[in-house]
Write a protein that holds these residues in place. Structure first.
Motif, short mmCIF file in Angstrom:
data_model
loop_
_atom_site.label_atom_id
_atom_site.label_comp_id
_atom_site.label_asym_id
_atom_site.label_seq_id
_atom_site.Cartn_x
_atom_site.Cartn_y
_atom_site.Cartn_z
N VAL A 22 -38.58 -25.83 -24.79
CA VAL A 22 -38.58 -26.82 -24.07
C VAL A 22 -39.97 -27.83 -24.31
CG1 VAL A 22 -40.08 -25.23 -22.51
CG2 VAL A 22 -38.89 -27.43 -21.39
N HIS A 40 -39.71 -35.48 -17.61
CA HIS A 40 -38.44 -35.47 -18.60
C HIS A 40 -38.62 -33.94 -19.13
CE1 HIS A 40 -36.98 -39.55 -18.36
NE2 HIS A 40 -38.11 -39.81 -18.52
N ALA A 41 -37.69 -33.08 -19.25
CA ALA A 41 -37.68 -32.02 -19.77
C ALA A 41 -36.52 -31.84 -20.67
CB ALA A 41 -37.55 -30.79 -19.13
N TYR A 42 -36.73 -31.69 -22.03
CA TYR A 42 -35.55 -31.40 -23.14
C TYR A 42 -35.72 -29.77 -23.44
CZ TYR A 42 -32.89 -31.08 -27.34
OH TYR A 42 -32.09 -30.80 -28.07
N ILE A 53 -34.02 -25.13 -15.41
CA ILE A 53 -35.52 -25.78 -15.30
C ILE A 53 -36.09 -25.60 -14.00
CG2 ILE A 53 -36.47 -27.91 -15.91
CD1 ILE A 53 -35.09 -26.83 -18.33
N ARG A 68 -33.63 -31.73 -15.12
CA ARG A 68 -34.28 -31.80 -16.27
C ARG A 68 -35.17 -33.23 -16.19
NH1 ARG A 68 -31.75 -28.93 -21.05
NH2 ARG A 68 -30.58 -27.38 -19.90
N GLU A 69 -34.58 -34.00 -15.34
CA GLU A 69 -35.40 -35.43 -15.11
C GLU A 69 -35.42 -35.74 -14.01
OE1 GLU A 69 -34.01 -40.01 -15.76
OE2 GLU A 69 -34.36 -39.05 -17.53
N ALA A 87 -38.27 -23.28 -18.76
CA ALA A 87 -36.67 -23.16 -18.96
C ALA A 87 -36.58 -21.66 -18.91
CB ALA A 87 -36.50 -23.73 -20.44
#
Length: 108
Positions: A22, A40-42, A53, A68-69, A87
């Motif tokens: 993450v 934001h999380a990828y 998430i 995620r965002e 995550a």
């Protein structure tokens, strides 16, 4: 700015499983007290398991802490706030943190 800390993984249960990855970032990473920014999380799972998430912070609030965002609203005071995304693939978690600077309102 991307999260400055490395991902930390914690395994629950006995099944071998690679941890998810993450990465987090904010846009912008400096915000006026009481105003919002977007975090934001990828995240991806090497085992292709579905991920959830969860966002957390000791101050401020999230519009939706499981997206995620999401929009994060800063507290009413100056300072730096660590914002963390976790995550989770159901058996292993990974997290990453980004630092957001909160500044007092601009004076006219």
């Amino acid at each position: 700015m991307f999260g400055a800390t490395s991902a930390a993984a914690q395994q629950r249960g006995a099944a071998p499983n690679a941890p998810p990855r993450v990465f987090v970032y904010c846009d912008p990473c400096t915000v006026e007290a009481g105003k919002s920014t977007v975090v934001h999380a990828y995240a991806e799972d090497p085992n292709r398991k579905p991920l959830t998430i969860r966002w957390s912070a000791k101050a401020g609030s999230f519009a939706n802490a499981s997206e995620r965002e999401t929009e994060w609203t800063a507290p009413a005071r100056d300072g730096k706030v660590e914002v963390t995304a976790v995550a989770d693939n159901g058996s292993v978690t990974a997290s990453n943190t980004v630092m957001i600077t909160v500044r007092g309102p601009r004076k006219p």
